[in-house]
Design an enzyme around this catalytic site. Sequence first.
Site, PDB file in Angstrom:
ATOM      1  N   PHE A  14      -5.580   5.917   2.112  1.00 50.07           N
ATOM      2  CA  PHE A  14      -5.450   6.889   1.021  1.00 50.07           C
ATOM      3  C   PHE A  14      -6.286   6.476  -0.190  1.00 50.07           C
ATOM      4  O   PHE A  14      -7.102   7.250  -0.708  1.00 50.07           O
ATOM      5  CB  PHE A  14      -3.972   7.021   0.650  1.00 50.07           C
ATOM      6  CG  PHE A  14      -3.682   7.981  -0.461  1.00 50.07           C
ATOM      7  CD1 PHE A  14      -4.169   9.282  -0.437  1.00 50.07           C
ATOM      8  CD2 PHE A  14      -2.887   7.595  -1.539  1.00 50.07           C
ATOM      9  CE1 PHE A  14      -3.884  10.173  -1.465  1.00 50.07           C
ATOM     10  CE2 PHE A  14      -2.588   8.480  -2.567  1.00 50.07           C
ATOM     11  CZ  PHE A  14      -3.091   9.771  -2.533  1.00 50.07           C
ATOM     12  N   ASP A  50      -6.951  -6.454  13.581  1.00 47.43           N
ATOM     13  CA  ASP A  50      -5.714  -6.579  12.822  1.00 47.43           C
ATOM     14  C   ASP A  50      -5.880  -7.600  11.702  1.00 47.43           C
ATOM     15  O   ASP A  50      -6.546  -8.629  11.873  1.00 47.43           O
ATOM     16  CB  ASP A  50      -4.564  -7.004  13.730  1.00 47.43           C
ATOM     17  CG  ASP A  50      -4.176  -5.915  14.721  1.00 47.43           C
ATOM     18  OD1 ASP A  50      -4.378  -4.730  14.404  1.00 47.43           O
ATOM     19  OD2 ASP A  50      -3.684  -6.254  15.811  1.00 47.43           O
ATOM     20  N   ALA A  71      -6.511  -2.830   1.910  1.00 47.93           N
ATOM     21  CA  ALA A  71      -5.754  -2.860   3.162  1.00 47.93           C
ATOM     22  C   ALA A  71      -4.457  -3.643   2.997  1.00 47.93           C
ATOM     23  O   ALA A  71      -4.426  -4.680   2.346  1.00 47.93           O
ATOM     24  CB  ALA A  71      -6.605  -3.479   4.259  1.00 47.93           C
ATOM     25  N   TYR A 143       8.480  -5.536   0.950  1.00 49.89           N
ATOM     26  CA  TYR A 143       7.122  -5.171   0.543  1.00 49.89           C
ATOM     27  C   TYR A 143       6.772  -5.787  -0.807  1.00 49.89           C
ATOM     28  O   TYR A 143       5.722  -6.405  -0.975  1.00 49.89           O
ATOM     29  CB  TYR A 143       6.996  -3.653   0.482  1.00 49.89           C
ATOM     30  CG  TYR A 143       5.668  -3.167  -0.049  1.00 49.89           C
ATOM     31  CD1 TYR A 143       4.516  -3.245   0.724  1.00 49.89           C
ATOM     32  CD2 TYR A 143       5.568  -2.619  -1.332  1.00 49.89           C
ATOM     33  CE1 TYR A 143       3.294  -2.792   0.234  1.00 49.89           C
ATOM     34  CE2 TYR A 143       4.357  -2.167  -1.823  1.00 49.89           C
ATOM     35  CZ  TYR A 143       3.229  -2.262  -1.037  1.00 49.89           C
ATOM     36  OH  TYR A 143       2.023  -1.827  -1.533  1.00 49.89           O
ATOM     37  N   LYS A 147       3.890  -8.623  -1.642  1.00 51.86           N
ATOM     38  CA  LYS A 147       2.796  -8.377  -2.580  1.00 51.86           C
ATOM     39  C   LYS A 147       2.761  -9.451  -3.673  1.00 51.86           C
ATOM     40  O   LYS A 147       1.684  -9.893  -4.094  1.00 51.86           O
ATOM     41  CB  LYS A 147       2.933  -6.977  -3.195  1.00 51.86           C
ATOM     42  CG  LYS A 147       2.427  -5.855  -2.300  1.00 51.86           C
ATOM     43  CD  LYS A 147       0.930  -5.991  -2.058  1.00 51.86           C
ATOM     44  CE  LYS A 147       0.329  -4.756  -1.425  1.00 51.86           C
ATOM     45  NZ  LYS A 147      -1.137  -4.888  -1.224  1.00 51.86           N
ATOM     46  N   GLY A 192       8.850  27.737  -3.971  1.00 46.14           N
ATOM     47  CA  GLY A 192       9.841  28.312  -4.863  1.00 46.14           C
ATOM     48  C   GLY A 192      11.258  27.853  -4.610  1.00 46.14           C
ATOM     49  O   GLY A 192      12.222  28.543  -4.977  1.00 46.14           O
TER      50      GLY A 192
END
Length: 321
Positions: A14, A50, A71, A143, A147, A192
């Site tokens: 993304f 990988d 990545a 996660y 990080k 809506g």
Amino acid sequence: MSKFSILITGANGFVGQALVHRLQQEPAIRIRKALRSTPASTDDTVGIGDIGPNTDWTKALVGIDAVIHCAARVHVMHDAGSAESLERFRQVNVEGTRRLALQAAAAGVRRLVLVSSVKVNGESTSGRLPYRHDEPPAPQDAYGISKHEAEQALWEVARTTGIEAVVVRPPLVYGPGVKANFQSLMQAVACGVPLPFGLSNNCRSMVYLGNLVDLLQRCATDPRAPGNIFLAGDGSDMSTGELVRQLAHAVQRRPRLLPVPPSLMRIVARILGKSAVAERVLGSLQVDIRHTCTTLDWQPPFSVAQGLQETVAPLLGSPRV
């Protein structure tokens, strides 16, 4: 004069795709894309397999001046945070980053920019001031922990090898192609669907994809960037209800907001075992980007309104600018 060469990892993700598109417009920059797999490696695209402690980055790093490491094993909402889950995150996000940094330093790469996460700071700023770049980390899930440890691994390699290190922590990133909760909210507004956020009083920071990639380019090239942690953001925070209003304006619909008290929604969420989901929607999570702006003399080039207009364009069948 030779071009400044940048390797982008996760170049088909993304953020990576948007970064590739941005840097391809810069005549003074040459990019190379690192992908998990590719039919045949070329000078501008390299398959690395990988990501982990044994990844061979050698071919990808030849002639590279800076790396922007997008990545990662990404956060998923249903992750239970088990020991096995944390170990999987560590293999990719921590050991993969350490391996890349060590091989980059050995290859003569000058700088590595790590795309981290605001989840290193924590999960919520409800009842407190926005997160700052220099406060103690408080990651709460697998996660976020991975990080944080990836950042520490990078700083360690920087200290021992001399490679320049930069860390960027974005909050929620939105833009064309956004998935998960933001996509669901956008589609609900476009259809809506009445939404119960008319009385929401939270405040959340986000960052438009165009603003993030602009910042990442600055971090890869600006001599003031090394050694810093930069929080990313649009510089304009809003409640969930205000986000719905702005999305409605972008899709040319009237916002349909029901005046449901957030306290009532939290009670229902707790009964249903969905307190964490409710906090993501009803709680506050703000970042203070003043350090980023002053250190790099940077301002987000796109407003929230512009970012949302670009984000909903594919939904409306509109061409992107």
